[in-house]
Motif scaffolding. Sequence first.
Motif: not given
Length: 295
Positions: A248, A289, A292
């Motif tokens: 990430n 996730i 990111a």
Amino acid sequence: MNQEQFDLVKNGKGFIAALDQSGGSTPKALKLYGVSEDQYSNEEEMYDLIHEMRTRVMTAPSFNSDSILGAILFEQTMDREVEGKYTSDYLWEEKGVVPFLKVDKGLADEEDGVQLMKPIPNLDELLQRANERHVFGTKMRSVINEPNPNGIRRVVEQQFEVAKQILAAGLVPIIEPEVNIHSENKEKCEEILKQELLNYLDGLSEDQNIMLKLSIPTVDNYYRELIEHPRVVRVVALSGGYSRKVANEKLAANQGLIASFSRGLSEGVSASQSDDEFNAAIEDSIQTIYEASIT
């Protein structure tokens, strides 16, 4: 091709979930999930268990189009059902998530510092079935270990050759020439790879659009030209063995690159968790996730 799905994959905010562990990697995926090899006695039982795990992920409340654009499925998963619908129909109709299919048959032995894909017999037949199952695109993986120009050229050449067969069937191919994150010359591999990819992308016609799945580059934003290329729908990144936290962090430093994590996605979930615990763990995973991916 479904235009609504195409626009979502190209312009949507989110990432692509990789749920495509195949025969070779399934025991490892199950083990991480807390199911040991003594809990199944043959391949059929093993695939039943991994489908249960995938179903649990896909039916989790947080697994939806708010954060997830698409999901890559293993062939067996495409042929199975989730809550009474074929998996790809369940994903699109119930979750708004675009279905992809892993089509490669694994890796050949290393030669010239790379591992090409094994031949894919009956690919046309598989693509026909994918169309019948309302799949949007496909994915296929090769691996680059050394900065060997000849080897890397062969990887890209093979990928584009198969991609054209997939495009001809009306599906969008994800080309995945993974650079091994443990390669001592990872950055050099990426230099050669980027140039080869640009050469082949420039040779595509206007109606040939592909996706790329790449290791997160050593140099931040190194793949910007690929992300901005008119023939590229989206560039997604694999976690490649990094922990989710590290993957990430590296991903967030690359604008426009989004995740397509497999191990990174299911890290921290286990068979022994109650549904509430499992759903909370997967929600946390999806959220980090997603964050990111939208940098």
